[in-house]
Design an enzyme around this catalytic site. Sequence first.
Site, short mmCIF file in Angstrom:
data_model
loop_
_atom_site.label_atom_id
_atom_site.label_comp_id
_atom_site.label_asym_id
_atom_site.label_seq_id
_atom_site.Cartn_x
_atom_site.Cartn_y
_atom_site.Cartn_z
N SER A 150 45.78 61.89 19.79
CA SER A 150 46.24 60.53 20.08
C SER A 150 45.19 59.86 20.95
O SER A 150 44.57 60.51 21.80
CB SER A 150 47.58 60.57 20.82
OG SER A 150 47.87 59.30 21.38
N TYR A 163 51.81 64.31 27.81
CA TYR A 163 51.48 64.25 26.39
C TYR A 163 49.97 64.09 26.21
O TYR A 163 49.36 64.77 25.37
CB TYR A 163 52.23 63.07 25.75
CG TYR A 163 51.91 62.86 24.30
CD1 TYR A 163 52.36 63.75 23.32
CD2 TYR A 163 51.18 61.75 23.89
CE1 TYR A 163 52.07 63.55 21.99
CE2 TYR A 163 50.89 61.54 22.56
CZ TYR A 163 51.34 62.43 21.61
OH TYR A 163 51.04 62.22 20.29
#
Length: 254
Positions: A150, A163
């Site tokens: 990401s 994350y």
Amino acid sequence: MDLGLNGRTVIVTGASGGIGREIARAFGAEGADVVLAYHRAQDRAERLAKEIEQAGGRALAVRHDMADPASAAALARAATDWTGRIDVLVNNAVHWGADAPDSEDRYETVPEEAWQAVVRHNVEGAIRLSREVTPVMRWRGWGRMVHISSSLATDGAAGSEYYAAAKAALHGFSRSLAFSLGKDGDILSNVVMPGLTRTDTNGFITDRWADHYSALAPIGRLLTAAEVAAPVVFLASAANTGITGQVVTVTGGA
């Protein structure tokens, strides 16, 4: 272009929705035998398998829990029992965590068990499954791994500390893995790093943030999941013979 995927066995984790669904569809369209690994959405995974088969491909839905050490071995075994081979692994599944923070929280107040689960399951889940498929790839002398990261891993955002840390860990893992695997044949490992992407499951996020992230991209819009899937499939194909150990950013230029 012939991507050389016809008859190859591809495992896609997190295949029941979002980017994973489009990755699986794209592999199916190339003639690959696609193992659709899902966690809870069995119905969606089985519907996708039927869709791929109706289009002339082959697909198998298999449950996989990235938090369960035994699940990785079971998934790899299901793939080899089905076709006798594993050629491609796409580590796409993600563990968000029931108590994952949002942008309004202070990261230091997130409960210990919650942030550890986000970091551990995302990192260990991808590494564990990579370890399971590696012996098959080494034995065949051919393989491709693509780990979905990401842009939060490099850009950051409040509320994404854990994350982002987990996704950043995949970058280091894949880079070293490329050296380890490359010694034993045509075996490549790369990371694809999407930005905020329009999918069939994240409208509640894209509706809120689309204007902000679109303004950061030279093309002036968010990418779709299918647009992210295309480079994933190329990197995992026989047409890719020289790209390994890289982080490929797929964000529309943002």
